[in-house]
Write an enzyme that holds these catalytic residues in place. Structure first.
Site, PDB file in Angstrom:
ATOM      1  N   LEU A  76      11.995 -14.016  16.728  1.00 46.31           N
ATOM      2  CA  LEU A  76      12.337 -12.785  17.445  1.00 46.31           C
ATOM      3  C   LEU A  76      12.213 -12.876  18.970  1.00 46.31           C
ATOM      4  O   LEU A  76      11.507 -12.087  19.595  1.00 46.31           O
ATOM      5  CB  LEU A  76      11.448 -11.625  16.945  1.00 46.31           C
ATOM      6  CG  LEU A  76      11.665 -11.189  15.499  1.00 46.31           C
ATOM      7  CD1 LEU A  76      10.556 -10.228  15.068  1.00 46.31           C
ATOM      8  CD2 LEU A  76      13.017 -10.550  15.309  1.00 46.31           C
ATOM      9  N   CYS A 131      10.419  -8.732   9.386  1.00 46.94           N
ATOM     10  CA  CYS A 131      10.601 -10.134   9.745  1.00 46.94           C
ATOM     11  C   CYS A 131       9.499 -10.965   9.093  1.00 46.94           C
ATOM     12  O   CYS A 131       8.323 -10.705   9.309  1.00 46.94           O
ATOM     13  CB  CYS A 131      10.575 -10.323  11.252  1.00 46.94           C
ATOM     14  SG  CYS A 131      10.878 -12.037  11.683  1.00 46.94           S
TER      15      CYS A 131
END
Lengths: 305, 268
Positions: A76, A131
């Site tokens: 990310l 995630c």
């Protein structure tokens, strides 16, 4: 491309076709997003926006380790929401709906970013609570209570539709989906990658990706995903952006028949190139011609009726 | 594609800050393509394949950060991973001029051994940084294609005291090349492109950006709407005309777009 039969809608946001660029792929710059739209995407999700700047994990970050599965731990990367301003200010140039994916390490951080986005051309807020390879180990989306906290915090600061992105890596994804609905989510995005798993490659002691383990995506995950979409759609009735293994038009049709209103495409860019969006749309039209389907709206959730 | 194991056969010191890894094996690479070189447990970075000998792959690396410093400590017998070759390389054409600045020579060396009747302009700040200048077998491979090498340095210690682009400027009208290739500092490549535009000569340049996946998925190496890993790293003048960020902006690993100066400060 502009075939009315592919028109769909998510939370009142109209899309010319149901293919959506999934978050994490190619969404670094407005210019690149516009190119993805030129290649047929009906909506786009820029890379997840975080609270503070992050460089992400070391390479290799994305490894297609067999013919139909990709492992990734990109980590990310984000300039942080404040430094996103020059890019955000240009989102209006993107001629299709923009889904802004956001993540934070607390409900407050999610809310701060969502509030910040009120001033920009963003159509839907996607909450990345899923995630699988965050360094800090926070996975809100595996816990119904934490999921509620994040959704409520964001709903309190924005009028834009809010769409949590679910992880398949939890005890019961239906519980999470219901928690989202109870706390006011307008739609669901399902699912994020599977795992995380360390992938052993011949000749090396260290697994890939560089982070040591990563989320799995690609055609191999389609069938598992279809079952999840069916379950959460029948439990919640919320509009669903379905993703996980969609590579061909037939996959998209299956996703829609199982309850999705739109389909996310990411890994398929690797297998079929950036114009995969156009290809999938054309294949959907071919199938609809053969089967006499007038509009994808007519088949949405068809398997549950 | 999984990383493929390659053994280090030897390490050649090229300058204070650069070295060449000689790996055992073969790659089906074309001039200007790159590979992702993985040092397990550390990181994976993109590099040009400088050249190949029988069963040997040479990769020249500049010591810049943690990963490349760790790579500089590799010894004979150590194992690294290779993915690739990736990307679009150069279109080899004879009667060309090749402009190489600093470490950029590593990306055009294979090209200089492929094309014929061409001139290689190799420049660097000082003579010590003119890589491969004393590696006879490489010079022979360039010269046997009827190619000529012109050296230039900023300090005049070796060859002409001049920038590569001023040598190019003087040469281009006389030589009338069919194409000009360039790899080196971005400002040099931008200048090369401008010279070619003025002279209506085809041009291909090899662009560098911070790269993550290497396979056209993550978007980290984006310049305008182009992916350096997949659309490039070599771009022709038609494409370069549209790259308004060239010579001006690049993206940090976070994705933040910054001026080139800040980008280079981050990387050194």
């Amino acid at each position: 491309m502009m075939d009315n039969r592919l028109t769909t809608e998510i939370c009142g946001i109209r899309m010319d076709n149901p293919t959506v660029l999934a978050s994490g792929f190619l969404g670094t710059s407005v210019d690149l997003l516009k190119r993805v739209v030129h290649n047929g995407a009906g909506a786009v999700t820029p890379k997840s926006i975080g609270f503070v700047p992050k460089s992400g994990h070391p390479n290799p970050t994305i490894v297609p380790f067999n013919e139909n599965t990709i492992v990734n731990a990109v980590g990310l990367p984000t300039p942080g929401y404040k430094d996103m301003m020059p890019e955000l200010a240009r989102y209006g140039e993107i001629p299709v709906p923009v889904i802004a994916s956001i993540y934070g390490s607390s409900p407050d951080e999610y809310a701060t970013i969502a509030n910040f986005l009120n001033d920009y051309d963003v159509d839907i807020i996607e909450l990345n609570i899923s995630c699988p390879h965050r360094g800090d180990g926070i996975l809100f989306g595996a816990d119904p209570d934490k999921t509620r906290e994040v959704v409520r915090a964001v709903k309190a600061v924005t009028k834009k539709p809010v769409m949590p992105k679910l992880t398949p890596n939890c005890d019961c994804i239906v519980d999470i989906a219901l928690a989202c609905k109870e706390s006011g989510a307008d739609a669901l995005c399902a699912v994020n990658t599977y795992g995380p798993e360390p992938i052993r490659v011949p000749g090396f002691d260290n697994p890939v990706p560089g982070f040591g383990k990563g989320g799995l995506s690609g055609p191999a995950l389609l069938n598992t995903t279809l079952g999840i979409i069916r379950d959460i759609y029948s439990a919640t009735g919320l509009p669903i952006l379905g993703m996980g293994g969609v590579t061909y038009g037939a996959d998209a049709i299956e996703m829609i028949k199982n309850g999705a209103v739109a389909v996310g495409i990411g890994s398929a860019i690797y297998y079929r190139d950036m114009d995969v969006f156009k290809k999938v749309c054309n294949e959907m039209i071919d199938i609809m011609d053969k089967q006499g389907i007038k509009s994808i709206k007519d088949i949405q959730g068809g398997y549950l009726k | 594609m999984n990383p493929v194991p390659f053994s280090v056969r030897r390490v050649i010191r090229e300058s204070t800050d650069s070295f060449t890894l000689i790996l055992e094996g073969y790659l089906r690479s074309k001039p200007g393509q790159f590979v992702m070189l993985w040092l397990p447990g550390v990181d994976e970075k993109p590099f040009a394949v400088a050249y190949q000998n029988d069963g040997e792959v040479a990769i020249t690396i500049e010591k810049k950060g943690n990963a490349t410093r760790a790579m500089s400590e590799l010894k004979k017998g150590d194992k690294v991973g290779i993915r690739g070759p990736f990307g679009h390389g150069f279109t080899p054409r004879d009667n060309s001029i090749i402009v190489a600045g600093g470490l950029g020579i590593a990306s055009v060396l294979d090209l200089a051994m492929t094309v014929r009747n061409s001139i290689l302009i190799q420049g660097a700040r000082t003579g010590d940084l003119l890589l491969y200048r004393e590696t006879k077998e490489l010079l022979e491979r360039i010269e046997c294609m009827k190619n000529k090498i012109l050296y230039c340095t900023d300090d005049g210690s070796v060859g002409e005291k001049a920038f590569t682009t001023s040598v190019l400027c003087n040469l281009i009208k006389e030589k009338k090349p069919d194409i000009v290739y360039a790899c080196g500092p971005e400002i040099m490549m931008l200048k090369t492109f401008e010279i070619c535009e003025q002279n209506k000569i085809d041009c291909e340049i090899s662009i560098e950006r911070f790269m993550k996946c290497g396979i056209g998925l993550c978007g980290s190496c984006v310049i305008n709407d182009q992916l350096v890993c997949k659309d490039g790293p070599v771009f022709n003048n038609e494409k370069v005309r549209k790259l308004t960020e060239l010579g001006k902006f690049a993206r940090l690993p976070t994705g933040k777009k910054v001026e080139l100066k800040e980008y280079y400060a981050y990387h050194s």
